[in-house]
Scaffold this motif. Structure first.
Motif, PDB file in Angstrom:
ATOM      1  N   TYR A   6      21.628  85.404   0.442  1.00 15.74           N
ATOM      2  CA  TYR A   6      22.754  84.984  -0.401  1.00 15.74           C
ATOM      3  C   TYR A   6      22.830  83.458  -0.460  1.00 15.74           C
ATOM      4  O   TYR A   6      21.928  82.766   0.015  1.00 15.74           O
ATOM      5  CB  TYR A   6      24.033  85.696   0.012  1.00 15.74           C
ATOM      6  N   TYR A   7      23.896  82.964  -1.092  1.00 10.67           N
ATOM      7  CA  TYR A   7      23.937  81.527  -1.399  1.00 10.67           C
ATOM      8  C   TYR A   7      24.069  80.624  -0.173  1.00 10.67           C
ATOM      9  O   TYR A   7      23.942  79.417  -0.277  1.00 10.67           O
ATOM     10  CB  TYR A   7      25.108  81.237  -2.373  1.00 10.67           C
ATOM     11  N   ARG A   8      24.384  81.217   1.001  1.00 10.42           N
ATOM     12  CA  ARG A   8      24.528  80.358   2.185  1.00 10.42           C
ATOM     13  C   ARG A   8      23.284  80.460   3.060  1.00 10.42           C
ATOM     14  O   ARG A   8      23.314  80.169   4.254  1.00 10.42           O
ATOM     15  CB  ARG A   8      25.782  80.766   2.971  1.00 10.42           C
ATOM     16  N   GLY A  52      24.150  85.419  -7.766  1.00  8.18           N
ATOM     17  CA  GLY A  52      25.407  84.693  -7.562  1.00  8.18           C
ATOM     18  C   GLY A  52      26.572  85.656  -7.396  1.00  8.18           C
ATOM     19  O   GLY A  52      27.661  85.257  -7.002  1.00  8.18           O
ATOM     20  N   ASN A  53      26.347  86.927  -7.706  1.00  7.57           N
ATOM     21  CA  ASN A  53      27.398  87.931  -7.548  1.00  7.57           C
ATOM     22  C   ASN A  53      27.392  88.431  -6.108  1.00  7.57           C
ATOM     23  O   ASN A  53      26.398  89.008  -5.666  1.00  7.57           O
ATOM     24  CB  ASN A  53      27.161  89.121  -8.477  1.00  7.57           C
ATOM     25  N   VAL A  54      28.483  88.216  -5.417  1.00 12.67           N
ATOM     26  CA  VAL A  54      28.544  88.664  -4.023  1.00 12.67           C
ATOM     27  C   VAL A  54      28.371  90.185  -3.974  1.00 12.67           C
ATOM     28  O   VAL A  54      29.035  90.912  -4.707  1.00 12.67           O
ATOM     29  CB  VAL A  54      29.888  88.255  -3.391  1.00 12.67           C
ATOM     30  N   GLY A  98      27.734  87.654   3.793  1.00 11.60           N
ATOM     31  CA  GLY A  98      28.902  87.329   4.610  1.00 11.60           C
ATOM     32  C   GLY A  98      29.745  88.576   4.826  1.00 11.60           C
ATOM     33  O   GLY A  98      29.501  89.618   4.218  1.00 11.60           O
ATOM     34  N   GLU A  99      30.779  88.446   5.676  1.00 11.99           N
ATOM     35  CA  GLU A  99      31.603  89.630   5.947  1.00 11.99           C
ATOM     36  C   GLU A  99      32.383  90.036   4.704  1.00 11.99           C
ATOM     37  O   GLU A  99      32.691  91.212   4.518  1.00 11.99           O
ATOM     38  CB  GLU A  99      32.527  89.391   7.152  1.00 11.99           C
ATOM     39  N   GLY A 100      32.655  89.083   3.813  1.00 12.15           N
ATOM     40  CA  GLY A 100      33.353  89.434   2.572  1.00 12.15           C
ATOM     41  C   GLY A 100      32.523  90.401   1.733  1.00 12.15           C
ATOM     42  O   GLY A 100      33.061  91.305   1.092  1.00 12.15           O
ATOM     43  N   SER A 101      31.222  90.239   1.784  1.00 12.55           N
ATOM     44  CA  SER A 101      30.346  91.076   0.949  1.00 12.55           C
ATOM     45  C   SER A 101      30.337  92.525   1.417  1.00 12.55           C
ATOM     46  O   SER A 101      29.904  93.407   0.680  1.00 12.55           O
ATOM     47  CB  SER A 101      28.921  90.515   0.948  1.00 12.55           C
ATOM     48  N   ASN A 159      31.855  84.747   9.289  1.00 14.81           N
ATOM     49  CA  ASN A 159      32.466  83.454   9.626  1.00 14.81           C
ATOM     50  C   ASN A 159      33.984  83.526   9.531  1.00 14.81           C
ATOM     51  O   ASN A 159      34.672  82.510   9.566  1.00 14.81           O
ATOM     52  CB  ASN A 159      31.891  82.321   8.754  1.00 14.81           C
ATOM     53  N   PHE A 169      35.974  84.141   7.118  1.00 12.65           N
ATOM     54  CA  PHE A 169      36.653  83.868   5.850  1.00 12.65           C
ATOM     55  C   PHE A 169      35.726  84.116   4.655  1.00 12.65           C
ATOM     56  O   PHE A 169      34.548  83.761   4.695  1.00 12.65           O
ATOM     57  CB  PHE A 169      37.119  82.398   5.770  1.00 12.65           C
ATOM     58  N   ALA A 170      36.290  84.706   3.615  1.00 10.06           N
ATOM     59  CA  ALA A 170      35.608  84.763   2.318  1.00 10.06           C
ATOM     60  C   ALA A 170      36.378  83.774   1.444  1.00 10.06           C
ATOM     61  O   ALA A 170      37.472  84.074   0.981  1.00 10.06           O
ATOM     62  CB  ALA A 170      35.667  86.174   1.748  1.00 10.06           C
ATOM     63  N   ILE A 171      35.824  82.602   1.266  1.00  6.52           N
ATOM     64  CA  ILE A 171      36.547  81.421   0.784  1.00  6.52           C
ATOM     65  C   ILE A 171      37.778  81.264   1.698  1.00  6.52           C
ATOM     66  O   ILE A 171      37.621  80.842   2.836  1.00  6.52           O
ATOM     67  CB  ILE A 171      36.877  81.471  -0.723  1.00  6.52           C
ATOM     68  N   HIS A 179      34.332  76.337   2.121  1.00  5.78           N
ATOM     69  CA  HIS A 179      33.437  77.266   1.430  1.00  5.78           C
ATOM     70  C   HIS A 179      32.419  76.468   0.607  1.00  5.78           C
ATOM     71  O   HIS A 179      31.224  76.709   0.644  1.00  5.78           O
ATOM     72  CB  HIS A 179      34.262  78.187   0.524  1.00  5.78           C
ATOM     73  N   GLU A 212      26.842  95.403 -13.389  1.00  8.74           N
ATOM     74  CA  GLU A 212      26.569  94.116 -12.747  1.00  8.74           C
ATOM     75  C   GLU A 212      25.066  93.971 -12.491  1.00  8.74           C
ATOM     76  O   GLU A 212      24.455  92.943 -12.791  1.00  8.74           O
ATOM     77  CB  GLU A 212      27.338  94.060 -11.428  1.00  8.74           C
TER      78      GLU A 212
END
Ligand SMILES: Cc1ncc(C[n+]2csc(CCOP(=O)(O)OP(=O)(O)O)c2C)c(N)n1
Length: 695
Positions: A74-76, A127-129, A165-168, A195, A197-199, A265, A458
């Motif tokens: 992903y992006y990170r 770019g789509n989580v 990330g955990e948000g995903s 981490n 936080f998702a943002i 973020h 998507e």
């Protein structure tokens, strides 16, 4: 060796890593982030810092040493890229959108793709989580297919890694992938970098209690591990453990890595949602800080670390010079269409552009004609037989043979590794196909009805952009089949949508909409030979219809994309249509011989502009007929193109006849009232032919 049992385990597994290299990569990634965040804010438009995430990513990357390992990141994930062979100059060129970066300035700097270098193949990021997960399981299923079904031993022991990330983990893609990986026991490692936080949204909002690993403990077929991604001796053991588990064929594993996110973020984020205490506790969990302590524990000289810092600073400064000197991509490098002209390269094209439809007597001769379904089914048979990379799947496609019977008997003939059922997830079907295509397979999918493709939209839309976003390095030539349209006797809001315009509007997708059995065969074969993803629409009305029957074409019959068929010729009006509407149009102008030209586009993307414009220049009148709804339907595109290019030849304003902007009602009378049929088309034609030309 320490008497602490944990440290003993660490000594064994941790020794797998070259720690000097790990340290260098962490410092390199940190140094790039700091440079961008402190000195390049006016030049790097979208910076997503990996500060705090580095160690775990690098350990995972360095563990992927099999020639067919792949990672969907992903992006990170820039530290992962650096550890897989990306140079610091390429990283900075990507941030600056320069020539020499993996996407040549097309995609966001941290949205990477990279063919295999020193580590895993890095599949094109999205770019789509959440969209990164299903291609990873597709790759994993391809590993299984190559190794087990085709006996290609070089694929034995390869694994796919999916990172997020955990948000995903709250996304559809995550659950789709998790279900596929666990039900099929695939070699997939999920690495979740938590981490907190998702943002700005805390992890408690993504999963109850905030710990996805804990919540998945009872998930069958999944090994769960948790590790501290800031601690070298803990993380190295758990990463190795996880990779070994998956590589040894014991099934999927989810490794939750807790990491501090040391920055916002993105650098536009001032983290006002974190308390002072939270910020301080993150700082002390900095992996670099812990790394230093560990090197001391390992009795490596502190000076080593300092020397490495100097060395990395020097490398980054050189990289920046190179990135600064790199050229900006020129506008000429952008294609005007994502569907390159050579999409039919290698395809032997049949000469069917002047293809009048068969007469009723011909169509009804069962000895000579096959219907649409049988033609498609026989094409699958021949393609599966000729190419062992073709695989066919979707819900109910296996034993049942598909809801519409297109795959009947194929699983029995070719086995359940080539023709198989899937879980009920359109994102899972399409995303898995994309991952398989990355691995070199030729996946053909079935979605049960057009409306249900919305759940996979998507992934479908993103698939069209992959070749372009990666500057041609990756492609995903998947065939995404789905039935569309209303049946003879009616429909309903769920089983009767056409909605082809959405696909035509999404760059990079071929949209095939055949009207005859012969064209279905030819377009399908072209899709299976070409390099573009193809949305293949099968009109429900045509599946058994006599008007769509054709002789079964030869095994090399192929129809090029973007080449219309002229179904009837006339000089007064050009009627442009596709799919089942072709037959309604031909019926509507049966008594108007010599007056109406009927053009069957066969593919609406690309579409045959030349055929349409040439005809309109002769007739001066245009009517576009389609079953998709009127507003923003593909007819609008054709009318606009003709208006712009043939204005002086037009005798009247170009017209459209389409379904009213409304879902199809369940009541048959209501439904039939909305959709263009031969009667409505005929009435409109008569009206248009009677209209006096504008002077
Ligand atoms: C489908 C989708 N929805 C929303 C976004 C906007 N977005 C970008 S990053 C992000 C947070 C993701 O958090 P997480 O998965 O925990 O990863 P982290 O950024 O914390 O590493 C969001 C909501 C997106 N890119 N894609």
């Amino acid at each position: 060796m320490s008497s602490n049992p944990f440290i003993q385990r660490s000594d064994d597994l941790a020794s797998q890593f070259n720690w000097i290299e790990v340290a260098r990569l962490i410092l390199l990634s940190r140094s790039l982030d700091r440079l961008e965040e402190n000195e390049m804010t006016d030049r790097v438009r979208l910076q997503l810092s990996a500060q705090g995430h580095e160690l775990a990513q690098i350990l995972v990357a360095l563990s992927l040493d099999h020639s067919h390992d792949a990672a969907s990141i992903y992006y990170r994930s820039r530290p992962f890229l650096l550890a897989s062979g990306l140079s610091p100059a390429e990283a900075l060129k990507a941030s600056l959108a320069k020539v020499g970066s993996p996407s040549e300035g097309r995609d966001v700097g941290v949205i990477f793709n990279m063919q295999k270098r020193s580590g895993a193949t890095v599949l094109p990021t999205s770019g789509n989580v959440g969209a990164q997960f299903t291609p990873a399981v597709g790759w994993a299923q391809a590993i299984r297919y190559y190794a087990h079904s085709l006996g290609r031993s070089e694929w034995d022991g390869a694994i796919a890694v999916a990172m997020g990330g955990e948000g995903s983990t709250a996304s559809n893609g995550f659950w789709a992938a998790l279900n596929i990986a666990t039900t099929l026991n695939l070699p997939v490692l999920f690495v979740i970098e938590d981490n907190g936080f998702a943002i700005s949204v805390p992890s408690e909002m993504q999963t109850p209690g905030g710990n996805i690993a804990r919540n998945l403990e009872s998930f069958r077929g999944l090994r769960i591990l948790e590790t501290d991604g800031a601690c070298p001796w803990v993380a190295s053991c758990d990463v190795q453990d996880a990779v070994r588990h998956v590589r040894s064929g014991q099934g999927p594993c989810l490794l939750r890595v807790t990491v501090p996110r040391l920055n916002g973020h993105s650098y536009a984020d001032d983290q006002r949602y974190k308390t002072g205490e939270q910020l301080r506790s993150e700082e002390v969990r900095d992996p670099i800080f812990q790394f230093r302590t560990w090197l001391a524990h390992e009795q490596l000289p502190a000076q080593l670390f300092e020397d490495m810092c100097d060395e990395v600073a020097c490398d980054v400064s050189e990289a920046l010079k190179e990135a600064d000197a790199a050229e900006e991509p020129t506008v000429e490098t952008l294609p005007t269409t994502l569907l390159e002209a050579d999409s039919t390269a290698g395809v032997q094209v049949s000469n069917n552009d002047d293809g009048q439809l068969n007469s009723a007597a011909e169509r009804n001769d069962p000895a000579e004609r096959v219907d649409f379904r049988e033609a498609v089914q026989r094409t699958f048979y021949s393609e599966l037989e000729q190419n062992d990379r073709v695989v066919l799947f979707g819900q109910d496609v296996g034993v049942l043979g598909g809801l519409h019977g297109f795959t009947r008997g194929l699983q029995q003939e070719f086995g359940d590794e080539r023709v198989f059922d899937t879980s009920l997830s359109e994102e899972g079907i399409v995303g898995r196909a994309v991952g398989m295509a990355f691995a070199g397979l030729r996946p053909v999918t079935e979605i049960q009805f057009r409306r249900y493709a919305d759940a996979g939209l998507e992934r479908i839309i993103d698939t069209g952009t992959i070749h372009w976003r990666t500057n041609g390095k990756f492609q995903a030539p998947v065939v995404i089949r789905m039935p569309v349209g209303m049946r003879e006797k009616g429909g309903d809001p769920w089983h009767s949508a056409c909605d082809e315009a959405i696909f035509a509007h999404s760059p990079g997708l071929v949209v095939a909409f055949p009207s005859t059995a012969e064209d279905a065969v030819g377009l399908l074969r072209t899709a299976l030979r070409g390099k573009h993803p193809c949305v293949f629409l099968e009109h429900l009305k045509l599946i058994r219809a006599t008007e769509a029957r054709s002789p079964m074409p030869s095994e090399d019959h192929a129809v090029p994309f973007g080449k219309a068929a002229i179904r009837q010729r006339g000089s007064e009006l050009t009627l442009v249509t596709w799919g089942a509407s072709v037959h309604a149009c031909v019926e509507a102008c049966r008594d108007l011989e010599g007056q109406v030209t009927v053009i069957d586009l066969r593919t609406i993307m690309p579409w045959d502009r030349e055929a349409v414009m040439t005809s309109v220049r002769e007739t001066g009148r245009l009517l576009v007929v389609h079953e998709d709804t009127l507003t923003c339907g593909f007819g609008a595109e054709i009318v606009a193109t003709v208006a712009a290019n043939c204005f002086s030849c037009l005798k009247m304003a170009p017209q459209r006849l389409a379904t009213t902007d409304c879902p199809i009602p369940y009541n048959a009378n209501l439904a039939l009232s909305l959709v263009p049929d031969a009667k409505k088309i005929g009435d409109r034609i008569i009206k248009l032919l009677k209209t006096d030309p504008v002077e």
